[in-house]
Design a protein around this motif. Sequence first.
Motif, PDB file in Angstrom:
ATOM      1  N   ALA A  76       0.833  -1.211   0.000  1.00  0.00           N
ATOM      2  CA  ALA A  76       0.000   0.000   0.000  1.00  0.00           C
ATOM      3  C   ALA A  76       0.863   1.255   0.000  1.00  0.00           C
ATOM      4  N   PRO A  77       0.462   2.315  -0.714  1.00  0.00           N
ATOM      5  CA  PRO A  77      -0.813   2.470  -1.424  1.00  0.00           C
ATOM      6  C   PRO A  77      -0.821   1.929  -2.858  1.00  0.00           C
ATOM      7  N   VAL A  78       0.199   1.194  -3.263  1.00  0.00           N
ATOM      8  CA  VAL A  78       0.208   0.589  -4.606  1.00  0.00           C
ATOM      9  C   VAL A  78      -0.875  -0.482  -4.678  1.00  0.00           C
ATOM     10  N   ASP A  79      -1.559  -0.574  -5.798  1.00  0.00           N
ATOM     11  CA  ASP A  79      -2.627  -1.550  -5.982  1.00  0.00           C
ATOM     12  C   ASP A  79      -2.080  -2.968  -5.790  1.00  0.00           C
ATOM     13  N   TYR A  80      -2.670  -3.716  -4.857  1.00  0.00           N
ATOM     14  CA  TYR A  80      -2.183  -5.066  -4.549  1.00  0.00           C
ATOM     15  C   TYR A  80      -2.315  -6.020  -5.733  1.00  0.00           C
ATOM     16  N   ARG A  81      -3.200  -5.691  -6.683  1.00  0.00           N
ATOM     17  CA  ARG A  81      -3.398  -6.575  -7.827  1.00  0.00           C
ATOM     18  C   ARG A  81      -2.240  -6.540  -8.818  1.00  0.00           C
ATOM     19  N   THR A  82      -1.260  -5.676  -8.563  1.00  0.00           N
ATOM     20  CA  THR A  82      -0.055  -5.640  -9.393  1.00  0.00           C
ATOM     21  C   THR A  82       1.077  -6.462  -8.800  1.00  0.00           C
ATOM     22  N   THR A  83       0.862  -7.069  -7.632  1.00  0.00           N
ATOM     23  CA  THR A  83       1.924  -7.807  -6.946  1.00  0.00           C
ATOM     24  C   THR A  83       2.050  -9.228  -7.501  1.00  0.00           C
ATOM     25  N   PRO A  84       3.238  -9.829  -7.417  1.00  0.00           N
ATOM     26  CA  PRO A  84       3.398 -11.225  -7.864  1.00  0.00           C
ATOM     27  C   PRO A  84       2.602 -12.195  -6.997  1.00  0.00           C
ATOM     28  N   GLU A  85       2.400 -11.849  -5.724  1.00  0.00           N
ATOM     29  CA  GLU A  85       1.614 -12.719  -4.843  1.00  0.00           C
ATOM     30  C   GLU A  85       0.178 -12.842  -5.341  1.00  0.00           C
ATOM     31  N   TYR A  86      -0.377 -11.736  -5.800  1.00  0.00           N
ATOM     32  CA  TYR A  86      -1.747 -11.767  -6.307  1.00  0.00           C
ATOM     33  C   TYR A  86      -1.830 -12.627  -7.574  1.00  0.00           C
TER      34      TYR A  86
END
Length: 615
Positions: free
Chosen positions: A394-404
């Motif tokens: 956060a505040p970066v969109d979590y849907r851009t993470t490799p985990e997602y």
Amino acid sequence: MCDETKPTCNQCAKSRRQCPGYKDEFDLVFRNETQATERRARKANKKALQRLGKPDENPDESIEHSDSVSPTAGFEDAFKSPLEQAVTPALAIPSETRADCHFVANFILIPRQGSTRGFLDFLIPLLKQEGKDSHLQRAFNACSMALLNNCSGARNSYADKALNEYTHALKGTNMALRDPEAQKADSTLAAVVLLGLFENITAKQLGMLAWGSHIEGAIQLVKQRGRKQLRTRTGLLLFIAVRTQMIIHTLTSGKSPIMGVEWWLNDAVKDETAAKVQRIMIKTGELRAEVTRLMNCMARTPENIEIMLNMIRRSQMVDQEAVSWMRDVPDFWKYRTVAWEDNVPNGDYARAEVYPGRIDLYTDFWIASVWNMCRTSRLINASLIVRCAAWVSAPVDYRTTPEYATCSRTCVEVITDIIASVPYHLGWHLKRKDVLQKANLGQFACGEEDSLKGLAGYFLTWPLACVHGQDYTTDTQRAWVNGRLKYIGDELGVKYAHILSQLQVRIPSMMIRRDGLMASPYGMAHDFEKLVSARNAPPSAGYTMNPLQQREAMQKEYFEQRRADLLSKAAGNTPTPSTQWVTEKWLTLPEKNAYPGPLQVDFQNPVSAGPVTGP
């Protein structure tokens, strides 16, 4: 002797007798078949009574008699078909007996010798030991009456009887719990388990609150009974039954399992393969509770970021345990794909028996339920990983993470696997002799094995609810799952499925919104002295509160507004007390007006939460 002349035989005509008419071959076969049907009904009734330890009843005396006889009764019988006249006496047995038979045939699964475990099979010997007015018998009566009442065609005829039995069972169980000796008896613990099942079957307003109370009570009883209870077969089976309910309760409520993994599993394993899944599920429950606790209190510091990264690693390790279990199960536990569905009739997903894709067949319902428990653990661990990744990024969109990206692929695969198991649970294989084998039928205490069973639907409610609430479920999948939940409630009598079908929970996105709602906004929140000093400052000129108090009051109002909005979206368009309660537990939201403290940024809308941008 009849010479079979139609419409009147010559022998009757010569002797001037009234000829009853020649009975053709079809009519004779039909009458023989109705008599066979009557014998089968009586035989099934006798079998059920013997299982329950009740004396066999004379079928001719088992008909319910009303206080007054209708003057038109004779005329009504005259207009009944031969089938109705033959079958009705066999089926018109007392409602209590019918309810008992129906419940045993649908919910008491007998284990196969040396292979799988049963379900509620400890009830049969316990019921034989207890008297007809015992709290255990009353709890059993309540469940059986409630299930019969929920069947198609019952028209709510037995609701009052079920509630009356439940009230007596509750009263008797409370009395037993006050007795130091009676509270440790197997019958008392079994009664509490049945009272919880009654809430699942009926799902009345706030019924799920009562279910949670019953399960928590059963957990406390198991704790008081100690390790001694594991020395008997009945004690061990009761312990395992409570352990299974405890796992579901902790995962739905967000509470950490009491006593820990080893206490629940040491010396309490009846099936090693299934016990491994329960170990995974208990670990998952502990992780879920710990992640929620950390989200509620942690400020954003380098040390705490490392804690969250460690939570991601721990969840990934538990997920790998689940993957290893699925890969290494014995051959007896493996399922096989037996068919493939390409389309849905008329495009009506809500009514379709099968969702487009593969159809899997399992050894029995219990093994299928263990597979789905393992799969739901993967869905929950994936949501924990994404929640922690959202907090860290956060505040970066979590849907851009490799985990997602990784978790979304896992969840899509798991959702497909669960959906492929549903047709088997709901009787698809019973109509297809080319794939049906005796091994694929559960061994129930009475009744026909090759028929649709309420227990199979009961086992499905939790996995289907998890699929229904996933962000990764497609619209058509959700419509189909919603239809299957309604089918379980309407046709199999497990009304809890109706509540689950009404929920609009979306995980992990709503959990991430909830985490942002519960956290603290102060960059120096860990500096306790500065925070206390600011809170105790005098009010500003012309105000009744100081700046920090004013900000907290605004944030409290903001919190309640956002909480209500989140709950409204999750509970569906027409929320009921039951759906609201389930939603609050699933999202681990505090009760209304239970403001937890200063807020933090909303991860999905960081600007709207104020000037602070760190989680």
